[in-house]
Design a protein around this motif. Structure first.
Motif, PDB file in Angstrom:
ATOM      1  N   LEU A   1      15.497  -9.269  -4.107  1.00  0.00           N
ATOM      2  CA  LEU A   1      16.655  -9.565  -2.977  1.00  0.00           C
ATOM      3  C   LEU A   1      16.709  -9.243  -1.876  1.00  0.00           C
ATOM      4  N   PHE A   2      15.577  -8.213  -1.191  1.00  0.00           N
ATOM      5  CA  PHE A   2      15.469  -7.563   0.143  1.00  0.00           C
ATOM      6  C   PHE A   2      14.869  -8.696   0.825  1.00  0.00           C
ATOM      7  N   SER A   3      14.584  -9.626   0.441  1.00  0.00           N
ATOM      8  CA  SER A   3      13.488 -11.086   0.718  1.00  0.00           C
ATOM      9  C   SER A   3      12.715 -10.130   2.108  1.00  0.00           C
ATOM     10  N   LEU A   4      12.410  -9.180   1.602  1.00  0.00           N
ATOM     11  CA  LEU A   4      10.903  -8.257   2.347  1.00  0.00           C
ATOM     12  C   LEU A   4       9.077  -8.928   1.539  1.00  0.00           C
ATOM     13  N   ASP A   5       8.332  -8.693   2.638  1.00  0.00           N
ATOM     14  CA  ASP A   5       7.284  -9.264   2.311  1.00  0.00           C
ATOM     15  C   ASP A   5       5.935  -7.783   2.097  1.00  0.00           C
TER      16      ASP A   5
ATOM     17  N   ALA B   1      11.812  -3.365 -11.376  1.00  0.00           N
ATOM     18  CA  ALA B   1      12.603  -3.578 -10.127  1.00  0.00           C
ATOM     19  C   ALA B   1      11.998  -3.334  -9.108  1.00  0.00           C
ATOM     20  N   TYR B   2      10.449  -2.385  -8.354  1.00  0.00           N
ATOM     21  CA  TYR B   2      10.300  -3.139  -7.575  1.00  0.00           C
ATOM     22  C   TYR B   2       9.798  -5.079  -7.362  1.00  0.00           C
ATOM     23  N   ARG B   3       9.752  -5.302  -7.963  1.00  0.00           N
ATOM     24  CA  ARG B   3       9.096  -6.635  -7.465  1.00  0.00           C
ATOM     25  C   ARG B   3      11.134  -7.837  -7.385  1.00  0.00           C
ATOM     26  N   LYS B   4      11.830  -7.551  -8.037  1.00  0.00           N
ATOM     27  CA  LYS B   4      13.623  -7.606  -8.274  1.00  0.00           C
ATOM     28  C   LYS B   4      14.017  -7.129  -6.908  1.00  0.00           C
ATOM     29  N   PHE B   5      13.971  -5.787  -6.454  1.00  0.00           N
ATOM     30  CA  PHE B   5      14.440  -5.662  -5.164  1.00  0.00           C
ATOM     31  C   PHE B   5      13.700  -5.863  -3.548  1.00  0.00           C
TER      32      PHE B   5
ATOM     33  N   LEU C   1      15.107   2.002   0.995  1.00  0.00           N
ATOM     34  CA  LEU C   1      16.274   1.454  -0.477  1.00  0.00           C
ATOM     35  C   LEU C   1      15.047   1.009  -1.719  1.00  0.00           C
ATOM     36  N   LEU C   2      13.951  -0.065  -1.002  1.00  0.00           N
ATOM     37  CA  LEU C   2      13.032  -0.621  -2.142  1.00  0.00           C
ATOM     38  C   LEU C   2      12.256   0.438  -2.917  1.00  0.00           C
ATOM     39  N   LEU C   3      11.904   1.574  -1.955  1.00  0.00           N
ATOM     40  CA  LEU C   3      10.966   2.178  -2.364  1.00  0.00           C
ATOM     41  C   LEU C   3      11.601   3.309  -3.042  1.00  0.00           C
TER      42      LEU C   3
ATOM     43  N   GLU D   1       0.810  -1.224   0.038  1.00  0.00           N
ATOM     44  CA  GLU D   1      -0.159   0.007   0.373  1.00  0.00           C
ATOM     45  C   GLU D   1       1.342   1.237  -0.312  1.00  0.00           C
ATOM     46  N   ILE D   2       2.306   1.621   0.877  1.00  0.00           N
ATOM     47  CA  ILE D   2       2.913   2.074   0.851  1.00  0.00           C
ATOM     48  C   ILE D   2       3.640   2.743  -0.166  1.00  0.00           C
ATOM     49  N   ALA D   3       3.871   1.139  -1.253  1.00  0.00           N
ATOM     50  CA  ALA D   3       4.542   1.202  -2.696  1.00  0.00           C
ATOM     51  C   ALA D   3       3.741   2.195  -3.769  1.00  0.00           C
TER      52      ALA D   3
END
Length: 240
Positions: free
Chosen positions: A117-121, A110-114, A139-141, A94-96
């Motif tokens: 890569l960052f192992s974020l849920d 790129a959003y999906r890639k990182f 960093l993701l954003l 929702e933030i994204a």
């Protein structure tokens, strides 16, 4: 190749003076901005982002003045701090969805890639995340709109040693893709692990701005670590 250039940057407060700060940031290199608390790091970073208005000097990104081209430049750079205070109860997805509206060049791939890569849920909210994960969210954003320059103010502050090492590894990966990474820190050991270039500020003045290898050659004594060298220089400044 210089991608960011500061020249003669000055800012005066009642109890502090940023004194003619000049340095360059190069594409595809990691630049560490080091100095003790109160040395002028945050004032410099905020000036670079036009959040603080300097009394004098010039700041250029991609050859363009930040004051005259702020919107265009900020579409091409990313900024992050060690702290996260936005939407603590909102899910990351929702933030994204809100953030992406502000960028013409948002890249969903790129959003999906990182994200991976960052192992974020993306279904978790900041309240459910560790401090290290919150930093990765910032960093993701920043990276999801294909930022060419990352400006990071104390990104490793408050992180445990494992999360700090992981973040520094991410910086090294970004460098391979040509991203310029500029991060301020007072944790000198972080620079030993990944920095190509070093900008050292003390008392509002730039004391050195050069490749780390050149800094060692010019300032380090035999067998000193980078941290030991800077601590010795700081003591000399205080006793001068």
């Amino acid at each position: 190749m210089s991608i960011v250039r500061l020249r003669e940057l000055s800012k005066t407060y009642p109890s502090f003076h940023l004194d003619k700060v000049s340095f360059d940031i190069e594409r595809g290199r990691i630049t560490g901005f080091v100095g003790r608390n109160g040395a002028g790091k945050t004032t410099t970073v905020k000036s670079m982002l036009n959040l603080v208005h300097p009394d004098g000097g010039e700041i250029r990104f991609f050859g363009k003045d930040i004051r005259e081209n702020e919107a265009e430049i900020k579409n091409r750079i990313g900024y992050s701090t060690g702290a996260v205070s936005w939407y603590p109860r909102k899910k990351l997805c929702e933030i994204a969805a809100v953030v992406k509206r502000f960028y013409n060049n948002w890249d969903e791939s790129a959003y999906r890639k990182f994200l991976g890569l960052f192992s974020l849920d993306e279904n978790k909210c900041p309240l459910e995340m560790s401090e290290g994960m919150k930093v990765k969210c910032n960093l993701l954003l920043a990276l999801s709109h294909r930022a060419e320059v990352l400006i990071l103010d104390e990104p490793t502050s408050g992180l445990d040693p494992f999360s700090r090492d992981e973040l520094l590894d991410i910086f090294s990966e970004l460098r391979k893709n040509g991203t310029a990474v500029f991060f301020s820190t007072h944790i000198v050991s972080d620079l030993e692990k990944c920095a190509d270039d070093l900008v050292y500020i003390s008392g509002g003045k730039i004391r050195a701005a050069m490749p780390v290898s050149d800094f060692r050659t010019e300032y380090a004594k035999d067998r000193e670590t980078l941290e030991e060298t800077i601590l010795r220089l700081e003591r000399s400044e205080r006793n001068a």
